[in-house]
Each structure stands twice: as C-alpha cells, then as structure tokens.
Design a protein around this motif. Structure first.
Motif, short mmCIF file in Angstrom:
data_model
loop_
_atom_site.label_atom_id
_atom_site.label_comp_id
_atom_site.label_asym_id
_atom_site.label_seq_id
_atom_site.Cartn_x
_atom_site.Cartn_y
_atom_site.Cartn_z
N GLU A 107 43.48 53.01 49.83
CA GLU A 107 42.59 54.15 50.03
C GLU A 107 43.35 55.36 50.56
N ILE A 108 44.24 55.15 51.49
CA ILE A 108 45.01 56.25 52.06
C ILE A 108 45.87 56.91 50.98
N SER A 109 46.51 56.12 50.13
CA SER A 109 47.37 56.70 49.10
C SER A 109 46.55 57.51 48.09
N THR A 110 45.32 57.10 47.85
CA THR A 110 44.45 57.87 46.94
C THR A 110 44.07 59.20 47.58
N PHE A 111 43.59 59.17 48.80
CA PHE A 111 43.09 60.39 49.43
C PHE A 111 44.18 61.26 50.03
N ASN A 112 45.40 60.79 50.00
CA ASN A 112 46.54 61.59 50.45
C ASN A 112 47.15 62.38 49.30
N ASP A 113 46.60 62.24 48.12
CA ASP A 113 47.10 62.89 46.91
C ASP A 113 45.92 63.61 46.24
N LYS A 114 45.99 64.93 46.15
CA LYS A 114 44.85 65.69 45.63
C LYS A 114 44.47 65.29 44.22
N GLU A 115 45.44 65.09 43.35
CA GLU A 115 45.12 64.74 41.96
C GLU A 115 44.43 63.37 41.88
N LYS A 116 44.93 62.39 42.65
CA LYS A 116 44.29 61.08 42.69
C LYS A 116 42.88 61.16 43.27
N THR A 117 42.70 62.03 44.26
CA THR A 117 41.38 62.20 44.86
C THR A 117 40.40 62.79 43.84
N TYR A 118 40.82 63.82 43.13
CA TYR A 118 39.96 64.40 42.09
C TYR A 118 39.58 63.35 41.06
N LYS A 119 40.57 62.57 40.62
CA LYS A 119 40.31 61.53 39.62
C LYS A 119 39.33 60.49 40.17
N PHE A 120 39.51 60.08 41.41
CA PHE A 120 38.61 59.11 42.03
C PHE A 120 37.16 59.62 41.99
N PHE A 121 36.94 60.86 42.46
CA PHE A 121 35.58 61.40 42.48
C PHE A 121 35.03 61.63 41.07
N THR A 122 35.88 62.03 40.15
CA THR A 122 35.45 62.23 38.76
C THR A 122 35.05 60.91 38.14
N ASP A 123 35.91 59.89 38.29
CA ASP A 123 35.63 58.56 37.72
C ASP A 123 34.35 57.96 38.29
N LYS A 124 34.10 58.17 39.58
CA LYS A 124 32.92 57.60 40.24
C LYS A 124 31.68 58.50 40.08
N LYS A 125 31.91 59.67 39.46
CA LYS A 125 30.82 60.65 39.27
C LYS A 125 30.15 61.00 40.61
N ILE A 126 31.00 61.26 41.60
CA ILE A 126 30.54 61.61 42.94
C ILE A 126 30.63 63.13 43.10
N GLY A 127 29.51 63.75 43.36
CA GLY A 127 29.48 65.19 43.64
C GLY A 127 29.85 66.05 42.45
N HIS A 128 29.95 67.33 42.71
CA HIS A 128 30.37 68.29 41.68
C HIS A 128 31.86 68.56 41.86
N ILE A 129 32.64 68.22 40.88
CA ILE A 129 34.08 68.42 40.94
C ILE A 129 34.39 69.76 40.28
N PRO A 130 34.96 70.69 41.02
CA PRO A 130 35.26 72.01 40.45
C PRO A 130 36.38 71.92 39.40
N ASN A 131 36.40 72.89 38.50
CA ASN A 131 37.51 72.95 37.53
C ASN A 131 38.80 73.12 38.32
N ARG A 132 39.85 72.51 37.82
CA ARG A 132 41.12 72.58 38.51
C ARG A 132 42.25 72.52 37.51
N TYR A 133 43.40 72.95 37.93
CA TYR A 133 44.60 72.90 37.11
C TYR A 133 45.71 72.28 37.94
N THR A 134 46.48 71.41 37.31
CA THR A 134 47.62 70.83 37.98
C THR A 134 48.88 71.53 37.47
N ILE A 135 49.65 72.04 38.39
CA ILE A 135 50.87 72.75 38.03
C ILE A 135 52.04 72.00 38.62
#
Length: 136
Positions: A107-135
């Motif tokens: 859990e810590i490794s997921t939430f310590n990484d923004k991209e993994k966190t976005y993916k977690f919330f997107t996959d679980k369909k939790i909340g509104h995930i804003p558009n984002r870009y990874t650079i």
C-alpha cells in the motif's frame, strides 16, 4: 499513569500540527523527534529532540532506527524519512515492541507514487480523477 513514547523521524514542518494535537489531547504521550536539521520547527514541541546523523545508505539508516527504538524504548514510531523501506521491516520493529504507524509495503509503495495512485483510483473507479499527463 502509563506514558507511551512516540518517535517522529525527520518530518516536514507539517508534523508540528500533528504533535500539537497529540499534546493538546493526550497527556500520557512522550514525544521524541529527530531530524538532520537542528532547528526543525517541531523541535519546540518535543519532550526530547536529537539531530540525526547522516547515512550513506538506507540499510544503515534502518539499523539506526531499530537501535534508536530499542535504546529509547519507543512504543509508537511515526516514520517519514525512508518510509517505504521502513514499511518492509515492520516485523523487525514489532519484534522489539515498537508499533510502526504505517500500512504495509504494498500500500505504501502505491500511494508513494503519484502515477500508481492515479491508476489505483482509476481502476477502482473511486472519485473523480482529473485529467493528467505524465512527463518523463
């Protein structure tokens, strides 16, 4: 009264508010803080404060943390520095009687990484995930 020792290692200034809330609500906690900076803002709220030595690698720092907990009879450890690595060693802290105030490594490794966190919330369909870009 049973006084519990709590250790906050190398936190940001935001921990000032957390310690202040603990101090205001519970008189049976003894707060120990450490930081490499001798003038860390939360130093003034701690019952004890120590300057952390500099370490060349994470393993040495983890050993320092384990030894610090043993030496100071820390019952609750709120890690910030090397949080991810400490989360891998929770069982070692538990074996010396120190409860680490973090979740498991996965859990810590997921939430310590923004991209993994976005993916977690997107996959679980939790909340509104804003558009984002990874650079990179």
């Amino acid at each position: 009264m049973n006084v519990k020792k709590i250790w906050f290692n190398h936190w940001f200034s935001t921990v000032y508010h957390i310690i202040n809330m603990i101090k205001n609500d519970e008189i049976n906690f003894y707060i120990i803080g450490t930081n490499e900076r001798p003038n860390a803002v939360y130093k003034s709220l701690c019952d004890e404060f120590y300057v952390e030595p500099t370490f060349n690698n994470t393993d040495d720092y983890i050993d320092y943390c384990l030894n610090f907990c043993k030496k100071n009879k820390i019952e609750i450890f709120f890690p910030r520095r090397n949080l991810l690595e400490i989360s891998k060693k929770i069982s070692e802290f538990n074996s010396i009687g120190t409860k680490v105030f973090i979740d498991n490594y996965s859990e810590i490794s997921t939430f310590n990484d923004k991209e993994k966190t976005y993916k977690f919330f997107t996959d679980k369909k939790i909340g509104h995930i804003p558009n984002r870009y990874t650079i990179n």
